[in-house]
Write an enzyme that holds these catalytic residues in place. Structure first.
Site, mmCIF file in Angstrom:
data_model
loop_
_atom_site.group_PDB
_atom_site.id
_atom_site.type_symbol
_atom_site.label_atom_id
_atom_site.label_comp_id
_atom_site.label_asym_id
_atom_site.label_seq_id
_atom_site.Cartn_x
_atom_site.Cartn_y
_atom_site.Cartn_z
ATOM 1 N N HIS A 125 0.871 -1.176 0.000
ATOM 2 C CA HIS A 125 0.000 0.000 0.000
ATOM 3 C C HIS A 125 0.909 1.228 0.000
ATOM 4 O O HIS A 125 2.008 1.189 0.569
ATOM 5 C CB HIS A 125 -0.839 -0.055 1.275
ATOM 6 C CG HIS A 125 -1.905 0.988 1.373
ATOM 7 N ND1 HIS A 125 -1.636 2.287 1.721
ATOM 8 C CD2 HIS A 125 -3.250 0.921 1.181
ATOM 9 C CE1 HIS A 125 -2.770 2.967 1.749
ATOM 10 N NE2 HIS A 125 -3.757 2.165 1.420
ATOM 11 N N ASP A 202 3.062 -4.312 8.029
ATOM 12 C CA ASP A 202 1.874 -3.481 7.896
ATOM 13 C C ASP A 202 0.681 -4.418 8.103
ATOM 14 O O ASP A 202 0.340 -5.207 7.220
ATOM 15 C CB ASP A 202 1.875 -2.850 6.500
ATOM 16 C CG ASP A 202 0.559 -2.169 6.156
ATOM 17 O OD1 ASP A 202 -0.413 -2.289 6.937
ATOM 18 O OD2 ASP A 202 0.510 -1.514 5.097
ATOM 19 N N GLN A 205 -4.522 -5.033 7.116
ATOM 20 C CA GLN A 205 -5.519 -5.987 6.601
ATOM 21 C C GLN A 205 -5.519 -7.299 7.378
ATOM 22 O O GLN A 205 -6.272 -8.221 7.039
ATOM 23 C CB GLN A 205 -5.272 -6.268 5.116
ATOM 24 C CG GLN A 205 -5.431 -5.043 4.224
ATOM 25 C CD GLN A 205 -6.860 -4.524 4.172
ATOM 26 O OE1 GLN A 205 -7.830 -5.244 4.446
ATOM 27 N NE2 GLN A 205 -7.014 -3.252 3.831
ATOM 28 N N LYS A 228 -10.411 -0.280 10.368
ATOM 29 C CA LYS A 228 -10.575 -1.480 9.550
ATOM 30 C C LYS A 228 -10.878 -2.700 10.411
ATOM 31 O O LYS A 228 -11.056 -3.804 9.903
ATOM 32 C CB LYS A 228 -9.296 -1.742 8.746
ATOM 33 C CG LYS A 228 -8.989 -0.666 7.726
ATOM 34 C CD LYS A 228 -7.744 -1.036 6.948
ATOM 35 C CE LYS A 228 -7.154 0.143 6.205
ATOM 36 N NZ LYS A 228 -7.901 0.523 5.005
ATOM 37 N N CYS A 368 -4.553 2.215 -3.847
ATOM 38 C CA CYS A 368 -3.314 2.795 -3.297
ATOM 39 C C CYS A 368 -2.138 1.838 -3.462
ATOM 40 O O CYS A 368 -1.283 1.723 -2.578
ATOM 41 C CB CYS A 368 -3.470 3.170 -1.829
ATOM 42 S SG CYS A 368 -4.791 4.325 -1.504
HETATM 43 C C1 LIG Z 1 -2.299 -2.708 3.706
HETATM 44 C C2 LIG Z 1 -2.667 -1.309 4.088
HETATM 45 N N1 LIG Z 1 -1.720 -0.486 4.573
HETATM 46 C C3 LIG Z 1 -2.003 0.766 4.948
HETATM 47 C C4 LIG Z 1 -3.268 1.282 4.831
HETATM 48 C C5 LIG Z 1 -3.518 2.689 5.256
HETATM 49 O O1 LIG Z 1 -4.350 2.729 6.357
HETATM 50 P P1 LIG Z 1 -4.844 4.109 6.960
HETATM 51 O O2 LIG Z 1 -5.411 4.890 5.810
HETATM 52 O O3 LIG Z 1 -5.884 3.726 7.954
HETATM 53 O O4 LIG Z 1 -3.676 4.790 7.578
HETATM 54 C C6 LIG Z 1 -4.285 0.468 4.318
HETATM 55 C C7 LIG Z 1 -5.655 0.957 4.168
HETATM 56 O O5 LIG Z 1 -6.100 1.565 3.258
HETATM 57 C C8 LIG Z 1 -3.967 -0.854 3.940
HETATM 58 O O6 LIG Z 1 -4.902 -1.658 3.431
#
Ligand SMILES: Cc1ncc(COP(=O)(O)O)c(C=O)c1O
Lengths: 410, 140
Positions: A125, A202, A205, A228, A368
């Site tokens: 991401h 990270d 998910q 999430k 993203c």
């Molecule tokens: C794998 C992963 N990393 C990072 C993020 C970013 O999360 P947040 O926007 O809550 O900071 C997301 C969510 O969109 C994600 O799915």
């Protein structure tokens, strides 16, 4: 889990007011949980209870309300720590995954020297990609990228030729938000250990799908978002071992992160407060605490089986749909209930728009993760991401809607 | 329901877009992205004596974006830049609730998009590309 109640999908769903309310008089088939999940009544209740009985600033005043607020805030930290099987003082509240990873890049990363290496993968991401590019441009480090396999997994066979003595950090998705692939952590940790590098996962998910044993994974940093995992927006966490956090400089200066301040100098507060400058999102932290308590009373063997059964149904349905191609693992092994696919000749946004007409909430686009989209040669994918409250009717509506979308768009 | 978006008029345009493909020797060529969804259009223009002589486009985007590019290619050829730019305003008007007026009456097919705010940029993107291409083509 001991003391866990049996898992009843219908009873779980009934605890989510928004799902029961539906959408414009019809049912809501919410399959965009990878973007944001819904809130159970228990979380809403906990936040309202806090705001109506204990609202005050934390870690400052001695009056009873302030003590109650501090207890609620620190209690949430302990609950989250239990969910991850770590000590409470190793949990830092952040605003989410993105800010947690940026904290590591800005604090731990500032200790890196030109030529040091950070290893990420092609499926990250942007939240676990851009902070390292920025660190590269700031500090002159080298950013190395692990490739992905045809099944949309991080290609761990490339670890040995990628990780070197200069590698300081390997930062990877625990679960891909596009392909749903679960990263096999052991080889990553093994590769890092041989050169003394740290490992960041990270977990955005992964955390919605049941409790974790972070020490058992052998990693150093874990980042995730509350919204999430059935908690509020605006709150998330960074976990790291205490010695590591103690060695890192704070990111922001201000109130609540100090021990003493004189005109000449400031002594930092201990971990974790050193990293929590300013008044934190207190009700949100309380809400996330309630979310993990709610998650911990579920029977996760059954809940996971339920999520996987629905995932298999979606995969089977896509297998029968002409022109559909799953971008991700074809089976359930090492897979989370996040399913991306391409429908030949149909743009993801058009697919999502038509599915919206069936009450099905999906996400279409690059998620993203543009480097990964480029790798698969697509502008975007359509993604169904499931949570434990989804049911067969959600899958039926998805598959019916996809038939209609295919007929209309091709 | 969002089904109304995918009516015949839009889908015909999207499936057989007029002007699809790049021009051989364009006087102006621009690529515009929608950072939110990753859609991208490359638009080529050929001008002869201050009149748009040919439009070519390559769209990596949704049906709405394709259809919009198609309307540009079928309407702007033969127009002066000012008349072509007016199409952008007509489209904004259609998305705001007005009628489409000649010579841009074809933009009336996008009236159903009005209710779908998140899709407005999909139809507007090709017009943004057209405006930029015309600015680029302007003789110095
Ligand atoms: C794998 C992963 N990393 C990072 C993020 C970013 O999360 P947040 O926007 O809550 O900071 C997301 C969510 O969109 C994600 O799915």
């Amino acid at each position: 889990m001991s003391g866990a109640t049996a898992f009843d999908p219908a009873a779980v769903r009934a605890q989510f007011p928004l799902l029961m309310r539906g959408l414009d008089g019809g049912p809501l088939h919410y399959l965009d949980n990878g973007a944001t999940s819904q809130l159970p009544q228990a979380v809403l209740d906990a936040m309202i209870r806090f705001e109506t009985t204990s609202r005050a600033n934390v870690l400052r005043s001695v009056h009873r309300l302030a003590e109650a607020a501090t207890d609620a805030y620190e209690g949430a930290r302990l609950d989250i720590a239990r969910y991850l099987n770590v000590p409470g003082d190793e949990i830092i509240f952040t605003s989410g995954t993105t800010s947690a990873i940026n904290l590591v890049a800005r604090s731990f990363g500032e200790g890196m020297q030109p030529g040091d290496e950070v290893v990420v993968s092609l499926l990250e991401h942007h939240g676990n990609f851009v902070p390292w590019q920025m660190l590269r441009d700031r500090r002159g480090i080298t950013l190395k990228i692990l490739p992905v396999t045809d099944e949309g997994r991080i290609d761990l066979s490339a670890l040995t030729r990628t990780v070197t003595k200069r590698t300081k950090l390997i930062a990877l998705a625990h679960v891909s938000n596009v392909t749903g692939a679960v990263t096999d952590v052991a080889p990553v940790v093994a590769a890092a250990r041989t050169v003394g590098a740290r490992v960041l996962l990270d977990g955005a998910q992964r955390t919605p799908h049941g409790p974790l044993d972070l020490p058992g994974l052998g990693i150093d940093f874990y980042a995730f978002s509350g919204h999430k995992m059935f908690g509020p927006t605006g709150i998330g966490c960074l976990w790291a071992k205490k010695e590591l956090l103690a060695s890192m400089p704070p990111l922001m200066g201000g109130g609540e992160m100090i021990r003493t301040v004189t005109v000449e100098r400031t002594e930092w507060a201990d971990v974790p407060h050193k990293f929590e400058a300013g008044t934190p999102p207190i009700a949100q932290a309380v809400g996330l605490g309630a979310a993990v308590r709610w998650l911990m009373q579920l029977d996760w063997t059954s809940a996971s089986a339920h999520e996987m059964r629905l995932t298999q149904r979606v995969l089977d349905g896509l297998g029968r749909l002409k022109g559909a191609r799953v971008i991700g693992p074809s089976g359930l092994q090492g897979r989370a209930p996040v399913i991306s696919f391409e429908l030949a000749g149909a743009h993801p946004h058009d697919v999502c728009q038509i599915l919206d007409g069936f009450g099905v909430a999906l996400r279409g686009g690059h998620h993203c993760a543009q480097p990964l989209m480029d790798h698969f040669g697509v502008a975007g994918t359509t993604r169904a991401s499931l949570a434990l409250y989804n049911n067969d009717a959600d899958v039926d509506a998805l598959l019916t809607g996809l038939d209609a979308a295919a007929a209309k768009l091709r | 329901m969002s089904d109304d978006l995918y009516q015949q008029a839009i889908m015909e345009r999207a499936k057989q877009p007029v002007g699809a493909g790049r021009l051989a020797a364009p006087d102006a060529s621009v690529t515009v992205d929608n950072p939110l969804c990753g859609d991208r259009i490359t638009l080529d223009l050929k001008l002869i004596d201050g009149t748009i002589a040919a439009v070519g486009h390559q769209v990596r985007g949704c049906a709405l974006c394709q259809a919009s590019a198609s309307v540009i290619a079928s309407t702007a050829v033969g127009q002066k830049p000012a008349a072509a730019l007016a199409g952008h305003e007509v489209l904004r008007g259609v998305l705001g609730g007005s009628e489409a007026s000649a010579p841009w009456a074809a933009l009336g097919i996008f009236a159903p998009v009005r209710r779908h705010k998140s899709r407005h940029d999909c139809v507007l993107l090709p017009f943004e590309a057209l405006a930029r291409a015309l600015a680029q083509a302007k003789p110095a």
